[in-house]
Design a protein around this motif. Structure first.
Motif, PDB file in Angstrom:
ATOM      1  N   PHE A  58       0.817  -1.205   0.000  1.00  0.00           N
ATOM      2  CA  PHE A  58       0.000   0.000   0.000  1.00  0.00           C
ATOM      3  C   PHE A  58       0.856   1.262   0.000  1.00  0.00           C
ATOM      4  O   PHE A  58       1.914   1.308   0.645  1.00  0.00           O
ATOM      5  N   ASP A  59       0.364   2.289  -0.711  1.00  0.00           N
ATOM      6  CA  ASP A  59       0.862   3.632  -0.459  1.00  0.00           C
ATOM      7  C   ASP A  59       0.381   4.036   0.924  1.00  0.00           C
ATOM      8  O   ASP A  59      -0.573   3.460   1.475  1.00  0.00           O
ATOM      9  N   PRO A  84      -2.723   3.255   5.688  1.00  0.00           N
ATOM     10  CA  PRO A  84      -2.657   2.732   4.319  1.00  0.00           C
ATOM     11  C   PRO A  84      -3.688   3.410   3.426  1.00  0.00           C
ATOM     12  O   PRO A  84      -4.809   3.693   3.846  1.00  0.00           O
ATOM     13  N   VAL A  85      -3.293   3.662   2.193  1.00  0.00           N
ATOM     14  CA  VAL A  85      -4.206   4.259   1.223  1.00  0.00           C
ATOM     15  C   VAL A  85      -5.085   3.158   0.628  1.00  0.00           C
ATOM     16  O   VAL A  85      -4.604   2.073   0.293  1.00  0.00           O
ATOM     17  N   GLY A  86      -6.380   3.447   0.494  1.00  0.00           N
ATOM     18  CA  GLY A  86      -7.293   2.489  -0.113  1.00  0.00           C
ATOM     19  C   GLY A  86      -8.313   1.967   0.873  1.00  0.00           C
ATOM     20  O   GLY A  86      -8.440   2.445   2.005  1.00  0.00           O
ATOM     21  N   GLU A  87      -9.059   0.959   0.427  1.00  0.00           N
ATOM     22  CA  GLU A  87     -10.142   0.399   1.228  1.00  0.00           C
ATOM     23  C   GLU A  87      -9.613  -0.552   2.288  1.00  0.00           C
ATOM     24  O   GLU A  87      -8.760  -1.410   2.021  1.00  0.00           O
ATOM     25  N   ALA A 190      -6.680  12.188   1.240  1.00  0.00           N
ATOM     26  CA  ALA A 190      -5.643  11.153   1.334  1.00  0.00           C
ATOM     27  C   ALA A 190      -6.097   9.819   0.752  1.00  0.00           C
ATOM     28  O   ALA A 190      -5.297   8.881   0.671  1.00  0.00           O
ATOM     29  N   ASN A 191      -7.393   9.699   0.394  1.00  0.00           N
ATOM     30  CA  ASN A 191      -7.957   8.460  -0.139  1.00  0.00           C
ATOM     31  C   ASN A 191      -7.772   7.311   0.845  1.00  0.00           C
ATOM     32  O   ASN A 191      -7.221   6.257   0.524  1.00  0.00           O
ATOM     33  N   ILE A 192      -8.238   7.534   2.079  1.00  0.00           N
ATOM     34  CA  ILE A 192      -8.068   6.524   3.128  1.00  0.00           C
ATOM     35  C   ILE A 192      -9.417   6.086   3.666  1.00  0.00           C
ATOM     36  O   ILE A 192     -10.396   6.815   3.618  1.00  0.00           O
ATOM     37  N   ASP A 193      -9.430   4.876   4.194  1.00  0.00           N
ATOM     38  CA  ASP A 193     -10.608   4.265   4.803  1.00  0.00           C
ATOM     39  C   ASP A 193     -10.210   3.916   6.231  1.00  0.00           C
ATOM     40  O   ASP A 193      -9.502   2.936   6.472  1.00  0.00           O
TER      41      ASP A 193
END
Length: 563
Positions: A58-59, A84-87, A190-193
């Motif tokens: 992950f980014d 971590p970036v993403g779902e 930041a595109n974070i979940d």
């Protein structure tokens, strides 16, 4: 006009209550009312970085964060937050807190402000190395270090407040999901979940924070609201007694300037502890050394005493070594020996630590027992032995390159690390070790030690795992066909396969569909053929039980067409 003014005032008050976001992504919450441990006070978005580990998944979004801690009645603790970036996985990201090593009392004051271009320093490697593998990580500055309060009072051997800082970091994790829900602009940017799995949390320390790790473990029963699954120790070395008996004496054989750096490094934690406890410095240092250590120094945060402002590690970067050497030289009127520098710096009560024949003699020293036993929890003389029911993962640096005449990391490992591990094992601890002579390693950078830690964490945190079907794959009649950009799709029957990492031995594995028990397998391999009418979205869950009744589970969402 009056209505407009009232509306503006109300809007300003509302923003003040809820927190406002600047162009830089800074959020500050209201501090009115009573603050609870772990309350999040401030968050600033720093940036998104690609994995620092080549096999990272992950980014990582990095933030500067302050949270509230009950240390000394209530203080603000500064930290770096890595997400971590993403779902997030359905159960949420596992979480990890990391406590830094020493560096020196003033190591961080030369990188002010901490949200500027220099934010990829203290705590960055430790946070990135795990966040890029799917952990949400907090790397706090310990109380009094860097921007953490109380300002410029850092003491690495003040174990109680350092451990409290760590416990409150775990409490901050509990507040993160709601915080980012209230400040969706930060999450979107930041595109974070921000979903966290509070059943899978890891406590980690480096070097001089090792005693704090032991103290932290001893207080787990008193902090049951914080569930810890595993402990990690890098450079598992520091102990006042061991350093004094085995490491510092090497300085007497070194070049005098190297000896100055080594003695300064030894003096630093003692100075910090005496300063924090308000002990008389004359108990530990000569008057001339005290005068030198208290020399005012201009720093980016204002004037500080030389020792409080100093970086002390690595030895060749020591801010105190040369001033100490020159002060002794000027006082003696000649080039000093290592013994001269030792005698000029420390009182006889401290110096005698170096000359005891055995470690046991040092442990019984009255001066040691009065001032240092409480911050040296590796010996039965200093702490009641206790057992914990979670593993401790230790990464021993096997680098056998000796520098400046001092013992190599590998030698230090054998002198200090191994004996303390055997002590903990004698208390009933499950201590797992990675160490190879000649291998320079740590869990904080890409290395054998990091790979080993990630493998062990998988066993500890996910002792049962669904290995088939896999996420984002297409299966037709029990065969994997291709990867998919979205959720797993199954057509026809499918065999649910698992892998298990038994700590005490797996007794059975249960297979559920939408929380309905379908099958129980009591023999390896633990699998089940799902071959029944099913259409639409369903949840597969496997639950493993060990022989002591402990359970762990794994879940997977799938879309299935089976008729």
């Amino acid at each position: 006009m009056k209505k407009v003014l009232i509306t503006v005032v109300l809007a300003v008050l509302l923003l003040s209550a809820l927190g406002a976001v600047s162009e830089k992504g800074f959020v500050e919450t209201s501090r009115d009312g009573k603050l609870e441990n772990g309350d999040i006070l401030k968050v600033e978005f720093l940036g998104v970085d690609t994995p620092t580990i080549s096999y990272g998944e992950f980014d990582v979004a990095v933030f500067y964060m302050e949270y509230w801690s009950s240390v000394e009645g209530g203080v603000e603790i500064a930290s770096k937050l890595f997400i971590p970036v993403g779902e997030a996985p359905p159960e949420g990201w596992p979480a990890k807190v990391w406590l830094h090593g020493f560096g020196g009392p003033g190591f961080d004051f030369w990188n002010w402000p901490f949200q500027g271009n220099d934010w990829r320093r203290r705590g960055y490697s430790a946070g990135m190395a795990f966040a890029c593998h799917g952990f949400v990580c907090i790397s706090p500055w310990l109380p009094g270090a860097g921007p953490s309060q109380p300002f410029a009072t850092y003491s690495p051997f003040s174990l109680e407040r350092n451990a409290q800082c760590a416990y409150d970091a775990f409490r901050a994790f509990k507040n993160l999901p709601e915080y980012f829900k209230e400040h969706r602009d930060l999450s979107k940017r930041a595109n974070i979940d921000v979903r966290i799995d509070f059943s899978r949390q890891v406590m980690s320390t480096n070097c001089i924070s090792s005693p704090t790790l032991i103290y932290f473990a001893s207080k787990m029963e008193e902090n049951k609201d914080v569930k810890i699954s595993c402990l990690i120790a890098d450079t598992f070395l520091p102990s006042v007694a061991y350093l004094s008996h085995y490491i510092v004496p090497y300085s007497l054989e070194c070049n005098p300037l190297v000896a100055s750096a080594s003695f300064a490094l030894w003096a630093g934690p003692v100075y910090c502890l005496a300063d924090y406890e308000n002990w008389d410095m004359k108990l530990f240092f000569t008057e001339k050394a005290i005068e030198l250590f208290n020399t005012p120094i201009d720093t980016p945060v204002g004037k500080l005493p030389l020792m409080r402002s100093a970086q002390l590690e690595p030895l060749d970067k020591s801010d105190v070594a040369y001033p100490l050497y020159k002060a002794v030289e000027e006082d003696l009127g000649r080039k000093p020996t290592s013994i001269d520098i030792l005698n000029w710096t420390f009182t006889e009560e401290i110096r005698k630590f170096l000359y005891y024949d055995t470690l046991e003699d040092l442990l019984q020293d009255a001066f040691y027992r009065k001032y240092f036993a409480n911050c040296d929890p590796f010996f039965e003389e200093n702490i009641d032995p206790f057992k914990i029911d979670i593993p401790l993962l230790v990464v021993g640096n096997g680098d056998n390159e000796s520098k400046h005449g001092m013992p190599s990391p590998d030698e230090r490992w054998h002198l200090i690390g191994e004996p303390r591990i055997e002590t903990l094992r004698s208390w009933g601890w499950d201590v797992r070790v990675f160490h190879e002579c000649g291998v320079k390693t740590t869990s904080m950078i890409e290395s054998k030690g990091h790979a080993w830690v990630m493998q062990e964490l998988k066993k500890v945190l996910y002792p049962v795992e669904i290995t088939k079907p896999r996420e984002k794959r297409l299966y037709i009649m029990d065969k994997e066909i291709m990867p998919l950009p979205v959720s797993t799709l199954v057509v026809g029957k499918i065999t649910i396969e698992t892998s298990t990492y038994p700590g005490e031995g797996v007794e059975k594995v249960e297979f559920y569909v939408d929380d309905t028990l379908k099958y129980t397998d009591e023999e390896e391999p633990y699998d089940w053929l799902w071959n029944e009418f099913a259409i639409g979205k369903h949840e597969i869950k496997v639950v493993a039980y060990d022989i002591n009744g402990n359970r762990t589970d794994d879940t997977l969402q799938v879309k299935i067409l089976s008729i």
